[in-house]
Motif scaffolding. Structure first.
Motif, PDB file in Angstrom:
ATOM      1  N   LYS A  11      -0.719  32.039   7.953  1.00 48.12           N
ATOM      2  CA  LYS A  11      -0.482  31.412   7.852  1.00 48.12           C
ATOM      3  C   LYS A  11      -0.796  29.601   6.921  1.00 48.12           C
ATOM      4  O   LYS A  11      -1.085  28.744   6.920  1.00 48.12           O
ATOM      5  N   GLU A  12      -2.085  30.460   6.737  1.00 46.40           N
ATOM      6  CA  GLU A  12      -3.777  29.427   5.341  1.00 46.40           C
ATOM      7  C   GLU A  12      -2.721  29.597   3.795  1.00 46.40           C
ATOM      8  O   GLU A  12      -2.902  28.941   3.249  1.00 46.40           O
ATOM      9  N   THR A  13      -2.628  31.136   3.698  1.00 42.81           N
ATOM     10  CA  THR A  13      -2.276  31.168   2.137  1.00 42.81           C
ATOM     11  C   THR A  13      -1.290  32.040   2.249  1.00 42.81           C
ATOM     12  O   THR A  13      -1.010  32.969   2.711  1.00 42.81           O
ATOM     13  N   ASP A  14      -1.093  32.130   0.843  1.00 42.69           N
ATOM     14  CA  ASP A  14      -0.005  33.207   0.360  1.00 42.69           C
ATOM     15  C   ASP A  14      -0.527  34.296  -0.911  1.00 42.69           C
ATOM     16  O   ASP A  14      -0.601  32.889  -1.647  1.00 42.69           O
ATOM     17  N   ASN A  30      -3.754  31.530 -11.046  1.00 42.19           N
ATOM     18  CA  ASN A  30      -2.949  30.185 -11.032  1.00 42.19           C
ATOM     19  C   ASN A  30      -3.260  30.355  -9.592  1.00 42.19           C
ATOM     20  O   ASN A  30      -2.283  30.924  -8.727  1.00 42.19           O
ATOM     21  N   THR A  31      -4.490  29.451  -8.893  1.00 44.02           N
ATOM     22  CA  THR A  31      -4.795  29.316  -7.339  1.00 44.02           C
ATOM     23  C   THR A  31      -4.854  27.621  -7.003  1.00 44.02           C
ATOM     24  O   THR A  31      -4.560  27.518  -5.747  1.00 44.02           O
ATOM     25  N   ASP A  58      -3.553  26.501   1.607  1.00 46.47           N
ATOM     26  CA  ASP A  58      -3.886  25.154   3.010  1.00 46.47           C
ATOM     27  C   ASP A  58      -4.490  23.920   1.784  1.00 46.47           C
ATOM     28  O   ASP A  58      -5.794  23.520   2.832  1.00 46.47           O
ATOM     29  N   LEU A  59      -4.754  23.642   0.803  1.00 38.23           N
ATOM     30  CA  LEU A  59      -6.023  22.831  -0.261  1.00 38.23           C
ATOM     31  C   LEU A  59      -5.815  21.454   0.058  1.00 38.23           C
ATOM     32  O   LEU A  59      -7.155  21.277   0.029  1.00 38.23           O
ATOM     33  N   TYR A  60      -5.189  21.336   1.056  1.00 36.71           N
ATOM     34  CA  TYR A  60      -4.825  20.013   1.465  1.00 36.71           C
ATOM     35  C   TYR A  60      -6.536  19.909   2.734  1.00 36.71           C
ATOM     36  O   TYR A  60      -6.455  18.769   3.205  1.00 36.71           O
ATOM     37  N   VAL A  61      -6.652  20.671   3.062  1.00 41.73           N
ATOM     38  CA  VAL A  61      -7.611  20.948   4.144  1.00 41.73           C
ATOM     39  C   VAL A  61      -8.668  20.894   3.115  1.00 41.73           C
ATOM     40  O   VAL A  61      -9.873  20.598   2.890  1.00 41.73           O
ATOM     41  N   ASP A  62      -9.278  22.240   2.087  1.00 41.69           N
ATOM     42  CA  ASP A  62      -9.905  21.978   1.333  1.00 41.69           C
ATOM     43  C   ASP A  62     -10.041  24.202   0.516  1.00 41.69           C
ATOM     44  O   ASP A  62      -8.695  24.413   1.409  1.00 41.69           O
ATOM     45  N   GLU A  63     -10.956  23.897  -0.268  1.00 43.78           N
ATOM     46  CA  GLU A  63     -10.019  25.387  -0.807  1.00 43.78           C
ATOM     47  C   GLU A  63     -10.571  27.167   0.002  1.00 43.78           C
ATOM     48  O   GLU A  63     -11.197  27.542  -0.448  1.00 43.78           O
ATOM     49  N   HIS A  64     -11.775  26.585   1.456  1.00 48.90           N
ATOM     50  CA  HIS A  64     -12.151  27.626   1.952  1.00 48.90           C
ATOM     51  C   HIS A  64     -11.428  29.174   1.654  1.00 48.90           C
ATOM     52  O   HIS A  64     -11.989  30.127   1.790  1.00 48.90           O
ATOM     53  N   HIS A  65     -10.294  28.768   2.735  1.00 47.07           N
ATOM     54  CA  HIS A  65      -9.292  30.204   2.864  1.00 47.07           C
ATOM     55  C   HIS A  65      -8.927  30.311   2.019  1.00 47.07           C
ATOM     56  O   HIS A  65      -8.448  31.724   1.855  1.00 47.07           O
ATOM     57  N   VAL A 126     -18.160  21.770  -7.541  1.00 43.35           N
ATOM     58  CA  VAL A 126     -18.381  21.693  -9.367  1.00 43.35           C
ATOM     59  C   VAL A 126     -16.740  21.638  -9.540  1.00 43.35           C
ATOM     60  O   VAL A 126     -16.199  22.585  -9.180  1.00 43.35           O
ATOM     61  N   GLY A 127     -15.904  20.312 -10.010  1.00 45.37           N
ATOM     62  CA  GLY A 127     -14.188  20.253 -10.203  1.00 45.37           C
ATOM     63  C   GLY A 127     -14.188  20.467  -8.779  1.00 45.37           C
ATOM     64  O   GLY A 127     -14.843  20.251  -7.882  1.00 45.37           O
ATOM     65  N   GLN A 128     -13.043  20.814  -8.172  1.00 45.02           N
ATOM     66  CA  GLN A 128     -12.983  21.098  -6.459  1.00 45.02           C
ATOM     67  C   GLN A 128     -12.965  22.647  -6.144  1.00 45.02           C
ATOM     68  O   GLN A 128     -12.786  22.447  -5.199  1.00 45.02           O
TER      69      GLN A 128
END
Length: 191
Positions: A11-14, A30-31, A58-65, A126-128
């Motif tokens: 549900k969070e990543t593909d 490409n991430t 779900d980068l709108y949340v953050d990059e963790h997932h 560092v960056g995003q």
């Protein structure tokens, strides 16, 4: 060919990831996280693995997932590509400088997962890419690839420190997966 390919959708990543351990360092990454793309490209180039990573999350949340799940999938693909690990050198190590930073990585592709990382970062990003995710990425990768990683880095610039770590990991992996014979390097006879 020592290759692996996995698609993983939650549900969070593909994530779709392909790896060829006997490649030439070709990367198609490409991430959606520029600095992470840079690190994975650097890893592929210096390990001389062909690596394709296409990841949405779900980068709108953050990059963790996305970073965590990429570590899961890359770890599983490494394990798949290595198969029974017969003939590999098994151990690898590298010391890589990048300007004022110096990273050291020693690893065992021996079927047991563990991470020891000695690194301190002063910038939150560092960056995003959150610097907190460096340890989490390597923990997740080690757990899923079933490899032991000991890594350390010092320096002043967080970009340099993280990049030196990824490059040292690449060279250590390149040495560890090199074919040196036909047997499994273990007194147990298997890993």
């Amino acid at each position: 060919m020592r290759t692996g390919k996995i698609s993983r959708k939650t549900k969070e990543t593909d994530i779709q990831l392909e790896l060829n351990l006997d490649g030439s360092g070709i990367a198609d990454i490409n991430t959606g996280i520029g600095f992470f793309d840079h690190m994975l490209t650097s890893f592929a180039r210096h390990a001389e693995f062909d690596l394709k990573v296409h990841a949405d999350g779900d980068l709108y949340v953050d990059e963790h997932h996305l970073v965590e799940d990429t570590g899961i999938v890359l770890g599983k693909v490494l394990a798949e590509a290595l198969g029974d690990m017969a003939g590999i050198a098994r151990f690898g190590e590298a010391r890589i400088p990048m300007d004022e930073a110096l990273a050291e990585v020693a690893l065992d592709v021996g079927g047991r997962s563990y991470l020891v990382l000695k690194a301190e970062f002063t910038a939150p990003q560092v960056g995003q890419f959150s610097t907190q995710l460096v340890k989490h990425f390597f923990e997740t990768l080690a757990s899923n690839a079933k490899i032991t990683i000991h890594a350390s880095v010092y320096g002043d610039n967080d970009h340099h420190k993280i990049e030196a770590l990824f490059k040292a990991f690449a060279y250590a992996m390149k040495r560890a997966v090199k074919i040196e014979g036909k047997e499994v390097k273990s007194t147990k006879g298997l890993l």
